[in-house]
Every structure is written in structure tokens, then in C-alpha cells.
Design an enzyme around this catalytic site. Structure first.
Site, PDB file in Angstrom:
ATOM      1  CG  ASP A 180     -20.424 -48.704  -7.757  1.00 20.89           C
ATOM      2  OD1 ASP A 180     -20.046 -48.982  -6.604  1.00 20.89           O
ATOM      3  OD2 ASP A 180     -19.680 -48.169  -8.598  1.00 20.89           O
ATOM      4  CG  HIS A 259     -16.846 -49.984  -6.531  1.00 21.63           C
ATOM      5  ND1 HIS A 259     -17.346 -48.746  -6.203  1.00 21.63           N
ATOM      6  CD2 HIS A 259     -15.506 -49.819  -6.649  1.00 21.63           C
ATOM      7  CE1 HIS A 259     -16.350 -47.876  -6.133  1.00 21.63           C
ATOM      8  NE2 HIS A 259     -15.217 -48.502  -6.396  1.00 21.63           N
ATOM      9  CD  GLU A 317     -12.207 -46.120  -6.006  1.00 22.75           C
ATOM     10  OE1 GLU A 317     -11.722 -45.028  -5.697  1.00 22.75           O
ATOM     11  OE2 GLU A 317     -13.419 -46.295  -6.221  1.00 22.75           O
TER      12      GLU A 317
HETATM   13  C1  ACM Z   1     -13.145 -44.864 -10.442  1.00 21.59           C
HETATM   14  O1  ACM Z   1     -13.278 -43.622 -10.500  1.00 21.59           O
HETATM   15  N1  ACM Z   1     -13.236 -45.477  -9.267  1.00 21.59           N
HETATM   16  C2  ACM Z   1     -12.879 -45.649 -11.610  1.00 21.59           C
END
Ligand code: ACM
Ligand code: ZN
Length: 518
Positions: A180, A259, A317
Site C-alpha cells: 500500500d 494505493h 479508491e
Molecule cells: C478499504 O477500506 N479501502 C477497502
């Protein structure tokens, strides 16, 4: 007179003392009888998760002298016509705990293992173990915990310790969030900068590193004071062997397209063809062929490391703003006839799914993978809530429920908790989740694979804090995943949870105090 009085007083004293002795004896006798009758009484079980069927018999059971029969036929006889799916049959067991010992019947090694976990829990939690018979099988096939190792890195011993507790709770999936923005945590030989550089940062605490939602700097491995770490291939092999012995599948997550701040920091050419890679600092460029080359090479090494059926490809996201300006992304959209940034993301996920299939793997993604069209065989992790999960089920896809307001274990357990984040997710709230949601038909029910608790670690820096967030809430997720719906009962669970917590603390786990759970 005086002497007589004194004498009388003395004899009264002796008499009183005698009375006291008799009284103490009677109390002790009554207490012993009481204890004996308590011991002869069937005791309620403290087991978590609650077994499907539990019948107490007279007498105290002997936990040693264990005979194991591994035979599907023998188990089917004990099931007496109860219909279980094949995957349930594999995990099911029948157990008789008698005065002279234990007999276990299971169709598979997995069922024997779960019977042994039941015995281990009884031995550890129950002061008196009554003779009993247990017939037990799981309600859902996916009973998981996710650990975010990127924000803060805990390492191998911590992971093994949690796998041990998961096994005791009959949980069977460990979702390893390995990469991440703030750190890449797994060795990839083809791309050494991911671990030489972007596994290490100058600030230990995540929020000291990430400022204004834009990540900070990384430093070379070996830099004094560098914070971080990563799993070598040997570390992963050790963890997998440990998990395998406990019938836990480890599912790695390699995030795409969002991410990916750390990936772009190590290999800036993976960003869009815009100044500085574009305003959004997180996304890979799905317009460039070289991005797919990178992802495929990484995944090939990950597939070699992890034998799991699934690979989690993230998908959450992505902001997608860069793609609207990037000439490579625009060219890709034109060539593939894609009308929106969502469809471009969907193109990427579908392409990665095809790659995963070519290597015998299936993909799981966060619920944003629904946007722009779901990849044909993808399993959806429903995290925003429950609606995405329901939609995926309706579209004929498998779903794992990890809704934020029930299963986000970084959210606080009571308002006074150390570093409270998000909404209140008390033990009772976690326990209250019912995965078989209204509107999901019997024919669709098999698409609900199960449940998972997610421990994101932005605010969770060390092992003490991480365990406090996991326990006791993971017990509730375990019971929701394993126990039959009619066996779930909050007040009895609360009692059992406090018994397990006391023992878990003796074993060295940090468990949030049950008195502060409401
Ligand atoms: C998440 O909480 N972004 C999967
Ligand atoms: Zn691009």
C-alpha cells in the site's frame, strides 16, 4: 459470683467455639456436597464458536485417550440424514467425550483438526468438562481476518501468533494486505527497489509520514533509524507452512490501480504521462503496456510464493483523475472503446483476471470493482456497506462481507478507547451482523462465501495496540462465520467471550477489557 460468672462465661465461650466448629464443619460438608453435585451437573460449554449440536451427558469427561476415526461413511452415519454441502462435510466432525476418553469421527483431516481445536478450547476454558457429544460443521466457508502490514509492519512472529488464535476459533482465511502507499512488504526479485527503498521510511508513525493525504519520503534499506521491513520469500514460506498446519489459507493482496504511491516512488515510469505523474499521487497508469508488464511479473512471483486459490487485486479508491488527462490512458480508452474512467478501471481488472485464470487463480477485489462492469469470475469484498455485496450476489458473483460499520477493526470499541477512529464498532455490534441479508434468495445463498474482519493500521502502530483491536471482536466474527444462525445468542456469547479473554490474556494476548465493550 465473679468466679461462677467467669466460669459460665468460659463454658459459653467453649460452647460457642464448639458450635462454631460444628457450624464450620456443616458448612464445609454442605459446600463439598454442593460442589460434588455441581460437578455431577452438566456444565454449559464455553466454546467459541458455538457448536452446531452439543449434548451433555452425566459425568466428568476425560480429555486424553483420544481415538480418531477418519471416514466419510462413519461421519455420514453420525449425521443421520442432516444434509451438508461437500465443503461443510470436509470441516465437520462428531466427537464423544466420555469418562474414559475421547472419540473423534471426521471425513477429512480438516474435520479432525477442528475437533482437536474444540478439545483444546475445552481443556483451556472449562473448569469442569462434562461428558458430551458434539456434532459440528461451519455455516460459511470463508471465515477471515485481514491484516494491513503496510501502514505499520508487525512481522512474522506477530502473524503466527494471530494465526494460532484464528485456528482455535476455526477461522480459515488470512488476508495479507502486503502492499500500500506507505510501504511495500514482500520480496519481488524482478523489482528490487520495492524492498530496497519503498519498504523503508524515515517516520515510524504513519501519520507523521503521510501529510495532507500525500505520502512522504522513503529511505534506502540500512539507513540508520529507517522504519519498516518486508517479508523475504523464506519468511513467506515459513508463514505458509505454519498456516497450512492450521488449515488456514493465506491470500495475498497486491493493490491495483490505486494505493500505489510506494510503487510509483520506486518506479516513477508506472505513473501517467503527466508532469509529476499527475495530480493524484496513488494511481498506476492503465494506459501503458509497461504497467501490465510490471503487474504480471510481480504476480508471477506472488503466485509462486502463495499456493492460494485466490489472489486479491485490491481495486479500491482509485481517484481516476489522472487518467482523464493522460495521453496513454486516453489512447487506451479510444482503442478499446471505453467510455469512462470506470470502464478503464474495469478493463484493467478484467485483463488481470484473465492473467490470473491463465495461472489457475481467481481474483477477489474490493467492491469498487463493480464500477464499469465486474470481471466475469471475480469475488467481491463488500466493504462500503452491504448493498455492493447484494448487487454482486444478484449478478451471480461470490461475496465476502466486510462492512465497515460491523467489521472494521480499526474503528473503536468504546468512545473512551485509546486513539478512537471511525464509528463505534462494539463487540455487540460486530456480533449482530447477519450475512444472509434480506433479499438474498435460497438459490443465491451459496454466493455468500462468508465474513472477514479488517484491521487497517493507520492508527495502530504496535503489536499491543493491534491485538487490542483484534480481540475480543475477532471471536464474534469467528462465531458469525462458523456457528449456525440459531446458535447465536448475545448474552451467552458475551459470557463465553469473557472466559476466553481471561485465558487469552494468560497466553500473552492483549484483549480489550470486556467491561468496556458497550
Ligand atoms: C478499504 O477500506 N479501502 C477497502
Ligand atoms: Zn495514464
Amino acid at each position: 459470683m465473679q468466679a461462677e460468672k467467669r466460669h459460665k462465661g468460659l463454658s459459653l465461650c467453649v460452647k460457642n467455639a464448639l458450635c462454631l466448629h460444628v457450624f464450620v464443619f456443616l458448612i464445609a460438608f454442605a459446600f463439598a456436597c454442593g460442589l460434588m453435585s455441581v460437578q455431577a451437573q452438566p456444565q454449559p460449554t464455553n466454546l467459541i464458536p458455538a457448536p452446531a449440536e452439543y449434548k451433555v451427558c452425566k459425568g466428568i469427561g476425560k480429555l486424553s485417550n483420544c481415538k480418531i476415526v477418519k471416514s466419510e461413511k462413519a461421519l455420514l452415519r453420525r449425521l443421520e440424514g442432516r444434509e451438508l454441502a461437500n465443503w461443510q462435510l470436509k470441516s465437520a466432525y462428531w466427537m464423544e467425550l466420555g469418562k474414559k476418553g475421547v472419540k473423534i469421527v471426521a471425513a477429512d483431516e480438516e474435520g479432525v483438526f477442528y475437533a482437536q481445536q474444540t478439545l483444546k478450547m475445552m481443556e483451556s476454558l472449562d473448569s469442569v468438562v462434562s461428558c458430551c457429544t458434539i456434532l459440528d460443521w461451519p455455516r460459511f466457508r470463508y471465515r477471515g481476518v485481514m491484516l494491513d502490514e503496510s501502514r505499520h509492519f508487525q512481522g512474522k512472529d506477530f502473524v503466527k501468533k494471530q494465526l494460532e488464535m484464528m485456528a482455535l476459533l476455526k477461522m480459515n482465511r488470512f488476508h495479507f494486505h502486503l502492499v500500500d502507499n506507505p510501504g511495500w512488504r514482500v520480496q519481488i526479485d524482478a523489482y528490487p527497489r520495492l524492498t530496497k527503498l519503498t519498504a523503508w521510511r524515515p517516520e515510524a508513525y504513519f501519520w507523521d509520514w503521510e501529510k495532507n493525504e500525500i505520502g512522504g519520503l522513503f529511505v534506502e534499506d540500512g539507513t540508520p533509524e529507517a522504519y519498516g521491513g518486508y517479508y523475504t520469500k523464506q519468511d513467506i514460506a515459513d508463514i505458509l507452512a505454519f498456516a497450512d498446519e492450521r488449515h488456514i489459507e493465506v491470500i495475498p493482496e497486491i493493490e491495483m490501480p490505486g494505493h500505489n504511491y510506494e510503487t510509483r516512488y520506486a518506479y516513477p515510469e508506472l505513473a501517467c504521462s503527466l508532469p509529476g505523474g499527475g495530480k493524484d499521487p496513488w494511481e498506476l497508469c492503465p494506459g501503458k503496456e509497461s504497467t501490465f508488464e510490471f503487474l504480471e511479473k510481480v504476480l508471477l512471483e506472488v503466485f509462486d510464493m502463495f499456493p492460494s486459490q485466490y489472489i486479491h487485486i485490491g481495486g479500491d479508491e482509485a481517484r481516476k483523475n489522472n487518467w482523464k488527462l493522460c495521453p496513454d490512458c486516453q489512447a487506451r480508452m479510444k482503442a478499446e472503446g471505453l467510455k469512462s474512467a470506470e470502464e478503464l478501471q474495469s478493463y484493467m481488472i478484467k485483463r488481470m483476471e484473465r492473467f490470473a485464470h491463465e495461472h489457475g487463480k481467481r481474483i477477489i477485489g474490493w467492491d469498487e470493482i463493480l464500477q464499469g462492469g465486474l470481471a466475469p469470475d471475480a469475488t467481491v469484498m463488500s466493504w462500503h456497506g452491504i448493498e455492493a455485496g447484494k448487487q454482486a450476489v444478484k449478478e451471480g458473483h461470490d461475496v465476502i462481507f466486510t462492512p465497515t460499520h460491523y467489521f472494521y477493526l480499526d474503528y473503536h470499541q468504546d468512545p473512551a478507547q485509546f486513539r478512537p477512529v471511525g464509528r463505534l464498532v462494539s463487540l455487540e455490534k460486530v456480533y449482530s451482523f447477519e450475512p444472509m441479508l434480506e433479499g438474498i434468495s435460497e438459490a443465491e445463498a451459496h454466493h455468500v462465501l462468508g465474513v472477514q474482519g479488517n484491521l487497517w493500521t493507520e492508527h495502530v502502530q504496535d503489536a499491543w495496540h493491534a491485538e487490542m483491536m483484534l480481540y475480543p471482536r475477532v471471536y464474534a466474527i469467528a462465531e458469525t462465520g462458523w456457528s449456525q444462525a440459531e446458535k447465536k445468542e448475545w448474552s451467552d456469547f458475551e459470557r463465553r467471550a469473557s472466559v476466553l479473554s481471561a485465558v487469552a490474556r494468560k497466553w500473552g494476548y492483549t484483549v480489550y477489557p470486556p467491561s468496556q465493550q458497550q
